[in-house]
Each structure stands twice: as C-alpha cells, then as structure tokens.
Design a protein around this motif. Structure first.
Motif, PDB file in Angstrom:
ATOM      1  N   GLU A 128       3.234  15.980 -18.579  1.00  0.00           N
ATOM      2  CA  GLU A 128       2.496  15.839 -17.326  1.00  0.00           C
ATOM      3  C   GLU A 128       2.336  14.369 -16.939  1.00  0.00           C
TER       4      GLU A 128
ATOM      5  N   LYS B 248       4.855  12.491 -14.719  1.00  0.00           N
ATOM      6  CA  LYS B 248       4.990  12.823 -13.302  1.00  0.00           C
ATOM      7  C   LYS B 248       4.295  11.820 -12.382  1.00  0.00           C
ATOM      8  N   TYR B 249       3.502  10.931 -12.967  1.00  0.00           N
ATOM      9  CA  TYR B 249       2.644  10.084 -12.143  1.00  0.00           C
ATOM     10  C   TYR B 249       2.999   8.609 -12.280  1.00  0.00           C
ATOM     11  N   THR B 250       2.720   7.866 -11.206  1.00  0.00           N
ATOM     12  CA  THR B 250       2.965   6.431 -11.179  1.00  0.00           C
ATOM     13  C   THR B 250       1.749   5.688 -11.725  1.00  0.00           C
TER      14      THR B 250
ATOM     15  N   LEU C 204      -4.355   4.199 -11.690  1.00  0.00           N
ATOM     16  CA  LEU C 204      -4.081   5.501 -11.088  1.00  0.00           C
ATOM     17  C   LEU C 204      -4.856   5.636  -9.789  1.00  0.00           C
ATOM     18  N   SER C 205      -4.276   6.336  -8.818  1.00  0.00           N
ATOM     19  CA  SER C 205      -5.049   6.688  -7.634  1.00  0.00           C
ATOM     20  C   SER C 205      -6.044   7.781  -8.011  1.00  0.00           C
TER      21      SER C 205
ATOM     22  N   ASP D  62      -4.286  11.240  -7.950  1.00  0.00           N
ATOM     23  CA  ASP D  62      -3.413  11.496  -9.106  1.00  0.00           C
ATOM     24  C   ASP D  62      -4.238  11.745 -10.361  1.00  0.00           C
TER      25      ASP D  62
ATOM     26  N   ARG E 254      -5.679  15.273 -10.285  1.00  0.00           N
ATOM     27  CA  ARG E 254      -4.670  16.282 -10.637  1.00  0.00           C
ATOM     28  C   ARG E 254      -4.390  16.266 -12.139  1.00  0.00           C
ATOM     29  N   LEU E 255      -4.331  15.053 -12.690  1.00  0.00           N
ATOM     30  CA  LEU E 255      -4.057  14.910 -14.122  1.00  0.00           C
ATOM     31  C   LEU E 255      -5.151  15.532 -14.980  1.00  0.00           C
TER      32      LEU E 255
END
Length: 406
Positions: A215, A218-220, A105-106, A109, A112-113
């Motif tokens: 949730e 939503k993320y890569t 993960l960045s 990101d 936010r998570l």
C-alpha cells in the motif's frame, strides 16, 4: 531560547467529543472534516463529536479519526502560535500525523493510508493470534528477560512500546503474554489488559506489515520540512525511502517513545506540544521525567499557556526593535526608503493588527516579519554572516524574550 517539538497522539487517545473544543472557534476545522468525509465516505465529524464510542474505538474508524483531529490541532497550532518546530514525532499511528504536518504526505493520502492500515490490522486480528498488555512498575531488564524466556517457536512475546521509564506494553501470542504477565505480577508489576484488536508491534503482524508495504508504494512521499523522528530507530529519518521502511517496520517492531524523548532532550528541545486528543503524551513525559515540559492543545489551560508563552505580539516587537537598532551603512536614499522605511512601517502595521486581534495566521505573520527584517538587514548592508546570525536568533527566540538584544 526555545526549541519546540510537536508530538502527535496515537491510537487509544480517542474519546467521544474530541475536537469539539476547537470546532466552534476554528473555521478550518469544518473544511478538514468535509475533506475527510469525501475521502472516507462517512460523516467523520459526527462520529468524533457524538460517537458511539463502540464504533469510534474500532481500529478501522479510530485511525482516520485520530489523524483528522491531530491535523486540525496542528493547523490550529500554526494559526495561533505558528512556530516551525525543531522536530516532530508521533506515537505509532501518530507518526502519520507527523508526516502530514511536515509535508511528507498530503492529508488526503495519509487519510487513505491509515484507513487501509486500519482495515489491514483488523483483518489480521480476526485470526485471534494474540493480545497486548500494559505493564507498570516493572524492571526493564526483567521484562526483556521474561519476553526472551517465554518466546517459543510461533508464540512470540515482545516489548511493543517503550512508553515511559515506568510504563511498557508487551504484545504477542496469548499464551506467551499471559506467562510473562503472571511472572510480572508476582514481582509486583501492575498489569492491564488492553482492549485492542490484535498483537500490534509484534512479529505476529508480519503478514499485515507486508500488505501495508504494498500500500505504501502507491503514494508519493516528499522530503520533510523539518526532521521527523522514527518510532523504530528513535532517530530522524534520512530520506523518503527510510520513511516508507520505517512505517513498514513499525507494524512489527516496538515504538521507542522513551528513546525518542531522550533524543529530543539531547538535541536541545525545550518545549513539547502534544497535538491530538487527550494528554497521553504529556503524561508519559512526566513519568519519564523528561528535561522539557509538554503542553497539550486538548487542554484549554495549556492552550492559553502556549499563546502566552510564545506571544506573537512580543516577538514582533523584538523584530521591530532589531530593525530599528541595527546600524545603517547604506546612504542611498531610494534604497533606504524601499528597503528600510517601508518594511519598518509594515512591521508596525503587523504589530498594530496583532494588538487589535488579527485573525490572520500566526505562521504567516511570523514569516512576513522575518522577510521584513531580512530586507532591512540587507539594505542596511549588514555582513552576510551577521545577517544570518540575527535571523537565526530571531527564528529561535520566538517566545518574546528580548534577552540577546538588550
């Protein structure tokens, strides 16, 4: 030969002033705090440095704060030590820090998570469904039996954290947790009621887990740069889908930290490095009598010990010695000049720069040294098998020990 594992702190490690010891000497810390403030919409640096603790301890704020401090610690570790680990793992929330460190993960990101994770967990806690209790000095089999016995209908109680062989955490419905706690106290166990906002890592968090699952989509997620050990299985994740599943299940399943440490022991880890606030994971390793030592970057003496133990200067000297001593079978003068003389000179320059107090990243310098020796071995026409054996040994033997090259 050292095999390193990076360990990331979980919720409960926060304190006012965390990160201050690194902030003045590590310029990248300010940039990370600025990025966090842009994403979160408030001044996280001031909250971490000055509090108040009442706000810092609220789940909604705690989780982004500990993630940010842990990533600053990781970047500082890579700057000062720079050795790629064999494994990484994080305790509960710390698993998100582990994912950022390994490139899954960045930072943005993940921030936010965990902010949303904190919000979801606080919302779930408003129903006042349950609580958590730390247990010390209780027999594990008795604890498991009591949890099973007092779990009734919609009032579960379960082990939430296998923290050490001496410390566990139970979580669940107020009445069921209280019943187990009374029995344990009668058996001589030490009980501490935790100041948390809900029954985390228990089935009562199912609704929160379902919201988190939405949730997470939503993320890569990228493939990790090194193996990350799951809280839920105490085994390395196999792919990005298993990571999403693990983060979802982590909300309702126990943190198997003891089992995680045992896995690392079994697979040759010789040094643990705790990245984040306090020394909680270092202390748990001692309680478990882990076969490897854990040093904490948040303790100045440990930080100094790490820089000494994994001396970049000594290791580059080892690489240079290997470069010079490897027999040559290539008599092409032009190739020898480009592929041996020039990279040897670069290794000598690197060594001199380090001795003069280079401000460059230790990770970048280690990487450049390995690229130099790779080119030298190739030019000297070392066999492919011998080259990989030498490179693998150098990658692992980064504590400055000459040992295998004597």
């Amino acid at each position: 030969m050292n095999r390193i594992a990076l360990l990331f702190s979980g919720q409960g490690s926060q304190y006012v002033g965390m990160g201050a010891a690194w902030y003045d000497s590590f310029l990248e810390a300010d940039r990370i705090f600025e990025e966090a403030a842009d994403i979160l919409g408030y001044d996280l640096k001031t909250l971490c440095m000055k509090g108040p603790i009442s706000q810092l301890s609220k789940t909604f704020y705690t989780q982004p704060a500990i993630l940010t401090i842990s990533i600053i610690a990781f970047r500082l570790y890579m700057h000062e030590v720079g050795i790629v680990p064999e494994f990484s793992a994080g305790h509960s929330l710390g698993e998100y820090s582990s994912l950022v460190s390994s490139g899954v993960l960045s930072f943005g990101d993940a921030l936010r998570l965990v902010q949303e994770r904190g919000r979801i967990m606080e919302e779930a806690s408003k129903a006042d469904l349950g609580c958590m209790v730390a247990v010390r000095g209780a027999d594990l089999h008795l604890l498991e039996e009591l949890c099973e016995h007092f779990t009734v209908n919609s009032q579960p109680v379960t082990i939430a954290c296998y923290n050490s062989t001496y410390q566990y955490v139970i979580s669940g419905h107020h009445a069921s947790v209280a019943a187990v706690a009374r029995q344990l106290e009668q058996q001589g166990g030490q009980i501490t009621h935790l100041q948390v906002s809900g029954p985390f890592h228990s089935p009562l968090m199912q609704q929160a887990a379902d919201l988190l699952a939405l949730e997470l989509q939503k993320y890569t997620f990228s493939e990790p740069l090194w193996p990350i050990i799951s809280n839920v299985t105490a085994l390395p994740y196999t792919d990005v889908n298993s990571i999403r599943q693990g983060l979802y299940l982590q909300m309702i399943r126990p943190v198997r930290w003891v089992q995680t440490m045992k896995y690392m022991e079994k697979h040759g880890v010789k040094q643990g490095i705790e990245l984040g606030p306090r020394t909680v994971l270092k202390n748990l390793a001692k309680e478990t009598k882990a076969a490897f030592e854990v040093l904490s970057l948040d303790r100045n003496l440990d930080r100094i010990a790490l820089q000494h133990r994994f001396s970049l200067r000594d290791w580059v000297k080892t690489v240079l010695a290997q470069a010079i001593s490897t027999p040559n079978t290539n008599w092409n003068e032009d190739e020898y000049q480009r592929g041996v003389i020039l990279p040897v000179r670069r290794l000598e320059e690197l060594l001199k720069s380090i001795e003069l107090g280079s401000s460059s990243s230790a990770y970048e310098q280690r990487h450049e040294a390995l690229e130099c020796i790779r080119l030298i071995l190739q030019t000297k026409q070392v066999t492919a098998r011998e080259k990989e054996e030498v490179l693998d040994l150098l990658r692992r033997d980064q504590d400055g020990a000459i040992s295998d090259f004597n």
